[in-house]
Design an enzyme around this catalytic site. Structure first.
Site, PDB file in Angstrom:
ATOM      1  N   ASP A 180       0.845  -1.188   0.000  1.00  0.00           N
ATOM      2  CA  ASP A 180       0.000   0.000   0.000  1.00  0.00           C
ATOM      3  C   ASP A 180       0.890   1.251   0.000  1.00  0.00           C
ATOM      4  OD1 ASP A 180      -3.020   0.833   0.402  1.00  0.00           O
ATOM      5  OD2 ASP A 180      -1.887   2.046   1.840  1.00  0.00           O
ATOM      6  N   TRP A 181       0.617   2.244   0.881  1.00  0.00           N
ATOM      7  CA  TRP A 181       1.442   3.444   0.922  1.00  0.00           C
ATOM      8  C   TRP A 181       2.885   3.147   1.322  1.00  0.00           C
ATOM      9  CZ3 TRP A 181       2.117   8.441  -0.255  1.00  0.00           C
ATOM     10  CH2 TRP A 181       1.045   9.148  -0.802  1.00  0.00           C
ATOM     11  N   TRP A 224     -12.883   4.270  -2.532  1.00  0.00           N
ATOM     12  CA  TRP A 224     -12.191   4.331  -1.242  1.00  0.00           C
ATOM     13  C   TRP A 224     -11.768   5.764  -0.916  1.00  0.00           C
ATOM     14  CZ3 TRP A 224     -10.994   3.472   3.428  1.00  0.00           C
ATOM     15  CH2 TRP A 224      -9.739   3.785   3.966  1.00  0.00           C
ATOM     16  N   ASP A 282      -7.947  -8.267  -3.739  1.00  0.00           N
ATOM     17  CA  ASP A 282      -7.809  -6.839  -3.466  1.00  0.00           C
ATOM     18  C   ASP A 282      -8.469  -6.057  -4.596  1.00  0.00           C
ATOM     19  OD1 ASP A 282      -7.075  -4.250  -3.029  1.00  0.00           O
ATOM     20  OD2 ASP A 282      -4.916  -4.605  -2.983  1.00  0.00           O
ATOM     21  N   HIS A 326      -6.552  -6.956   0.507  1.00  0.00           N
ATOM     22  CA  HIS A 326      -5.613  -5.838   0.409  1.00  0.00           C
ATOM     23  C   HIS A 326      -4.514  -5.929   1.455  1.00  0.00           C
ATOM     24  CE1 HIS A 326      -4.141  -1.883  -0.565  1.00  0.00           C
ATOM     25  NE2 HIS A 326      -4.288  -1.496   0.692  1.00  0.00           N
TER      26      HIS A 326
END
Length: 304
Positions: A123-124, A164, A250, A280
């Site tokens: 993710d980030w 999201w 995801d 995810h």
């Protein structure tokens, strides 16, 4: 603006999280400073691996992988990004920017683990970590990426991401623990849900979590597009082992794995995989497979 500090009592009795606290002070910008929390597990002279979490989780996400990686011979370093976990939290959403997150993470890395390291990012953790690999590839021995990408505008965002982003911006209810529950394919216990809620006792503490989705540079006018395009020059030429392990369930980033693998030199010939029964937050659903992927990739790199 206030810099919020976490109440230690909210982090008592966390399941499967017996790790010692470590802290560093970072310059946040505009004259503010804050404390950044991180884990440092394993022998100090062991090969280091950086474990970078994303949105809206924290280092608790790596509790199942860290023991496996330490047993394999790694030193595991897992920061809580500013605004997350036990780290301090500016309560102004507008204070959070991509560049500031990069600065905060660079300060942590330069002070705590300046030597060459392996990287696991999701993710980030990838928007930050992959940028770092592209900018300073010589500081990384190998990479495993899961459910992440390094976007450069173009408006090529999935419908899942757009939904999201809007939810994070406008929803009156932003229950972090329940978000983690819905974004995994395996069920979290009530204690685990509570652990993900622990850093966020009220709405002001959620400013960083609310801010992150809007900072993803998926449109051409977003800050970070130019910097990510420049980083891609180094990232695409990164010739050391680079493995993608993405979750097929995801809806936001599950299909990005092949594109990422195709774009990076060191990914050629690697045993990339799309993991079944994996959402995810892949570290929750398939921690053993992810840890083994990191171990195998580091061995291929001659780093472990």
């Amino acid at each position: 603006m206030q810099i919020l500090t976490s109440d230690p009592a909210r982090f008592s009795d966390l399941p499967d999280y017996p790790f010692e606290e470590h802290w560093i002070s970072v310059e946040l910008g505009d004259g503010y400073s804050g404390r950044m929390h991180y884990l440092d597990e394993g022998a100090k002279d062991a090969p280091p691996v950086l474990l970078l979490h994303g949105e809206p989780s924290w280092s608790f996400l790596y509790r199942k992988m860290i023991p496996v990686l330490v047993d394999a011979g790694f030193r595991c370093l897992a920061p809580d990004l500013i605004g997350f976990g036990k780290s301090d939290k500016p309560d102004d959403i507008s204070f959070y920017t991509y560049d500031r997150h990069m600065s905060w993470l660079r300060q942590w890395r330069d002070a705590v683990i300046p030597e060459t390291a392996a990287l696991f990012c999701q993710d980030w953790g990838g928007l930050l970590g992959l940028r770092m690999v592209g900018e300073e590839p010589e500081r990384f021995a190998c990479v495993v990426a899961s459910n992440t990408f390094l976007p450069t505008g173009g408006g090529q965002a999935s419908e899942g991401f757009i939904a999201w982003r809007e939810f994070a911006r406008s929803s009156p209810e932003f229950n972090i623990g329940e978000l983690l529950q819905r974004a995994t394919q395996t069920k979290r216990s009530p204690e685990e849900v509570a652990a993900y809620n622990a850093p966020f006792p009220d709405e002001p503490s959620k400013a960083g979590a609310r801010a992150f989705p809007a900072l993803v540079p998926v449109e051409d006018d977003k800050p970070g597009v130019a910097e990510n395009k420049a980083a891609w020059e180094g990232l695409s030429a990164f010739g050391k082992p680079f493995l993608t392990l993405f979750g097929e369930d995801d809806p936001v980033l599950g299909e990005a794995g092949p594109a990422l693998a195709k774009a990076i030199k060191g990914a050629e010939g690697m045993p990339h995989d799309t993991l079944s029964t994996c959402g995810h937050f892949s570290q929750e659903d398939r921690p053993a497979e992810l840890a083994q992927g990191m171990i195998d990739t580091a061995k291929k790199a001659g780093f472990l």
